[in-house]
Design a protein around this motif. Sequence first.
Motif, PDB file in Angstrom:
ATOM      1  N   LYS A  15      78.333  40.248  46.753  1.00  0.00           N
ATOM      2  CA  LYS A  15      79.176  39.148  46.269  1.00  0.00           C
ATOM      3  C   LYS A  15      78.909  38.877  44.789  1.00  0.00           C
ATOM      4  O   LYS A  15      79.832  38.668  44.012  1.00  0.00           O
ATOM      5  N   ARG A  16      77.627  38.881  44.420  1.00  0.00           N
ATOM      6  CA  ARG A  16      77.264  38.667  43.010  1.00  0.00           C
ATOM      7  C   ARG A  16      77.845  39.781  42.148  1.00  0.00           C
ATOM      8  O   ARG A  16      78.391  39.536  41.073  1.00  0.00           O
ATOM      9  N   LYS A  17      77.769  41.005  42.633  1.00  0.00           N
ATOM     10  CA  LYS A  17      78.287  42.144  41.878  1.00  0.00           C
ATOM     11  C   LYS A  17      79.815  42.084  41.751  1.00  0.00           C
ATOM     12  O   LYS A  17      80.370  42.404  40.695  1.00  0.00           O
ATOM     13  N   ILE A  18      80.494  41.675  42.809  1.00  0.00           N
ATOM     14  CA  ILE A  18      81.951  41.575  42.737  1.00  0.00           C
ATOM     15  C   ILE A  18      82.363  40.492  41.735  1.00  0.00           C
ATOM     16  O   ILE A  18      83.395  40.615  41.067  1.00  0.00           O
ATOM     17  N   ARG A  19      81.539  39.454  41.579  1.00  0.00           N
ATOM     18  CA  ARG A  19      81.827  38.455  40.538  1.00  0.00           C
ATOM     19  C   ARG A  19      81.816  39.104  39.154  1.00  0.00           C
ATOM     20  O   ARG A  19      82.547  38.686  38.259  1.00  0.00           O
ATOM     21  N   ASP A  28      94.278  43.950  50.590  1.00  0.00           N
ATOM     22  CA  ASP A  28      93.989  42.582  50.154  1.00  0.00           C
ATOM     23  C   ASP A  28      93.204  41.875  51.250  1.00  0.00           C
ATOM     24  O   ASP A  28      93.482  42.065  52.436  1.00  0.00           O
ATOM     25  N   GLY A  29      92.242  41.069  50.868  1.00  0.00           N
ATOM     26  CA  GLY A  29      91.463  40.311  51.829  1.00  0.00           C
ATOM     27  C   GLY A  29      90.216  41.037  52.296  1.00  0.00           C
ATOM     28  O   GLY A  29      89.518  40.562  53.191  1.00  0.00           O
ATOM     29  N   ARG A  30      89.923  42.176  51.699  1.00  0.00           N
ATOM     30  CA  ARG A  30      88.707  42.919  52.066  1.00  0.00           C
ATOM     31  C   ARG A  30      87.511  42.025  51.778  1.00  0.00           C
ATOM     32  O   ARG A  30      87.396  41.455  50.715  1.00  0.00           O
ATOM     33  N   THR A  31      86.626  41.865  52.752  1.00  0.00           N
ATOM     34  CA  THR A  31      85.466  40.975  52.592  1.00  0.00           C
ATOM     35  C   THR A  31      84.221  41.772  52.225  1.00  0.00           C
ATOM     36  O   THR A  31      84.128  42.980  52.474  1.00  0.00           O
ATOM     37  N   ALA A  32      83.261  41.062  51.659  1.00  0.00           N
ATOM     38  CA  ALA A  32      81.980  41.683  51.330  1.00  0.00           C
ATOM     39  C   ALA A  32      81.309  42.202  52.595  1.00  0.00           C
ATOM     40  O   ALA A  32      80.712  43.283  52.594  1.00  0.00           O
ATOM     41  N   ALA A  33      81.434  41.458  53.689  1.00  0.00           N
ATOM     42  CA  ALA A  33      80.813  41.873  54.949  1.00  0.00           C
ATOM     43  C   ALA A  33      81.352  43.228  55.411  1.00  0.00           C
ATOM     44  O   ALA A  33      80.616  44.032  55.978  1.00  0.00           O
ATOM     45  N   GLU A  34      82.628  43.500  55.145  1.00  0.00           N
ATOM     46  CA  GLU A  34      83.223  44.778  55.515  1.00  0.00           C
ATOM     47  C   GLU A  34      82.749  45.921  54.623  1.00  0.00           C
ATOM     48  O   GLU A  34      82.814  47.079  55.011  1.00  0.00           O
ATOM     49  N   MET A  35      82.282  45.596  53.435  1.00  0.00           N
ATOM     50  CA  MET A  35      81.966  46.613  52.435  1.00  0.00           C
ATOM     51  C   MET A  35      80.480  46.959  52.339  1.00  0.00           C
ATOM     52  O   MET A  35      80.123  48.001  51.805  1.00  0.00           O
ATOM     53  N   VAL A  36      79.612  46.092  52.865  1.00  0.00           N
ATOM     54  CA  VAL A  36      78.169  46.261  52.628  1.00  0.00           C
ATOM     55  C   VAL A  36      77.609  47.578  53.150  1.00  0.00           C
ATOM     56  O   VAL A  36      76.782  48.206  52.477  1.00  0.00           O
ATOM     57  N   GLU A  37      78.037  48.002  54.317  1.00  0.00           N
ATOM     58  CA  GLU A  37      77.458  49.221  54.895  1.00  0.00           C
ATOM     59  C   GLU A  37      77.785  50.443  54.031  1.00  0.00           C
ATOM     60  O   GLU A  37      76.905  51.223  53.694  1.00  0.00           O
ATOM     61  N   ARG A  38      79.035  50.565  53.672  1.00  0.00           N
ATOM     62  CA  ARG A  38      79.448  51.723  52.857  1.00  0.00           C
ATOM     63  C   ARG A  38      78.794  51.710  51.484  1.00  0.00           C
ATOM     64  O   ARG A  38      78.504  52.758  50.916  1.00  0.00           O
ATOM     65  N   LEU A  39      78.555  50.524  50.940  1.00  0.00           N
ATOM     66  CA  LEU A  39      77.936  50.417  49.620  1.00  0.00           C
ATOM     67  C   LEU A  39      76.416  50.321  49.686  1.00  0.00           C
ATOM     68  O   LEU A  39      75.761  50.302  48.653  1.00  0.00           O
ATOM     69  N   ASP A  40      75.884  50.221  50.903  1.00  0.00           N
ATOM     70  CA  ASP A  40      74.442  50.175  51.124  1.00  0.00           C
ATOM     71  C   ASP A  40      73.757  49.080  50.296  1.00  0.00           C
ATOM     72  O   ASP A  40      72.835  49.339  49.519  1.00  0.00           O
ATOM     73  N   MET A  41      74.249  47.853  50.452  1.00  0.00           N
ATOM     74  CA  MET A  41      73.616  46.707  49.792  1.00  0.00           C
ATOM     75  C   MET A  41      73.823  45.457  50.625  1.00  0.00           C
ATOM     76  O   MET A  41      74.672  45.431  51.514  1.00  0.00           O
ATOM     77  N   GLU A  42      73.009  44.456  50.346  1.00  0.00           N
ATOM     78  CA  GLU A  42      73.108  43.195  51.078  1.00  0.00           C
ATOM     79  C   GLU A  42      74.359  42.429  50.653  1.00  0.00           C
ATOM     80  O   GLU A  42      74.832  42.541  49.524  1.00  0.00           O
TER      81      GLU A  42
END
Length: 190
Positions: free
Chosen positions: A154-158, A135-149
Amino acid sequence: MLFKAKMLERIGRGEVTLSFRRWAKPTVRAGGTLRTAAGVLAIDSIERMDLDAVSAGDVHAAGYASREELARDLRPGGELYRIAFHVAGKDPRENLRENDTLDPGEIEALREALAKLDRAGSWTNTALSMIAERDGRTAAEMVERLDMEKLTLKRKIRQLKELGLTESLAVGYRLSPRGHAFVKGNRQES
């Protein structure tokens, strides 16, 4: 139209029924709705006006003690708009994300929805797995692994939130009960 957390609390209690925004062009329209953490807001009216024409009653209905306090909260550019609204009900996504009893048909429908989101590149299952880890995983933590800005993510997670799978926290995201049920059910059927 975004609101600060304290203002959303007051909107939810019915204490705030007006908002003022400076825009080049309005982002809401009379008769429309806006989903917020306080519930769905029905937009009753929107009108352009001058700051010096804002009445003391309108200042109070917007949640401010004075016109000066309101003015400090406004962005500098654009025309000033007065937006009247009322809470029309709960956000329908709340009931959706609380539904943690998914039958095989619902799991398959969610798989199909995620496959559509993945058309331009696979990301949904990885994002859901990362959010499920903590819980609390941020977009900033996920961008590298997902290779996106970050803003793109954030838009995609919405989009996942629209399906009732995730919830936004003050910082980061978590899976909703529906999201947990989907991740569990998706693993079992794979």
